[in-house]
Design a protein around this motif. Structure first.
Motif, short mmCIF file in Angstrom:
data_model
loop_
_atom_site.label_atom_id
_atom_site.label_comp_id
_atom_site.label_asym_id
_atom_site.label_seq_id
_atom_site.Cartn_x
_atom_site.Cartn_y
_atom_site.Cartn_z
N LYS A 11 0.83 -1.22 0.00
CA LYS A 11 0.00 0.00 0.00
C LYS A 11 0.86 1.27 0.00
N SER A 12 0.53 2.16 -0.91
CA SER A 12 1.29 3.40 -1.02
C SER A 12 0.53 4.57 -0.42
N ARG A 29 0.63 1.14 6.50
CA ARG A 29 0.17 -0.24 6.27
C ARG A 29 1.11 -0.97 5.31
N GLY A 30 1.55 -0.28 4.26
CA GLY A 30 2.47 -0.89 3.31
C GLY A 30 3.79 -1.28 3.96
N THR A 129 -3.18 -4.72 -2.73
CA THR A 129 -1.80 -4.39 -2.41
C THR A 129 -1.17 -5.45 -1.52
#
Length: 165
Positions: A11-12, A29-30, A129
């Protein structure tokens, strides 16, 4: 038989509207999910021999975190050609790999990653993602990797299916 792990970047962040799409970093989160997915690969004994990634920042950072957490010992190969591309470029790239690589991970972007899984397996799967598709290919040499080759989708993992938080 060769193994291909197709991963969509983690996730970006959209918190920096001044940045180009290419320069977007991972969000919180990423940064959490990428190493957890790598740890999963390590736990199940599916450590890549080679990792290829899009050169976009979020893909590079995903690759770096996955590589470290899964115990990958090689150098991650960053390729500009894997950013904003089509599945055919992945075919061309994989065909040039040395045959010593048995398990290869390719990290990139949607919709290309979903399209690649579909072309390879005939399975329509969502690739959120940090998702990883595990595909078994009926080839012994990477140069034989072609559109006619149909692989088997062994598994598809997402952070949501692996981790409860």
């Amino acid at each position: 038989m060769k193994t291909l792990l197709i991963m969509r970047h983690a996730k970006s962040s959209w918190n920096y509207p001044e940045l180009s799409d290419y320069a977007r970093p991972l969000n919180k989160r990423g940064k959490r999910d990428a190493p957890r997915m790598g740890e999963h690969l390590h736990q199940i004994g599916l450590v890549p021999d080679r990792i290829l990634t899009s050169s976009a920042k979020r893909a590079r950072k995903t690759a770096s975190r996955v590589a470290k957490s899964c115990g990958y010992m090689g150098k991650v190969k960053k390729l500009e050609t894997l950013y904003d591309t089509v599945p055919g470029v992945y075919y061309e790239t994989l065909q040039t790999l040395p045959d010593k690589y048995q398990i290869v991970m390719a990290i990139g972007h949607n919709p290309t990653m979903e399209q690649l899984v579909y072309i390879l397996t005939g399975e329509r799967e969502l690739m959120p993602t940090a998702a990883i598709a595990h595909i078994q290919l009926p080839i012994r040499r990477w140069e034989a990797f072609a559109l006619e080759i149909k692989g088997t989708l062994v598994n598809l993992w997402t952070p949501k299916t692996l981790f409860s938080d």
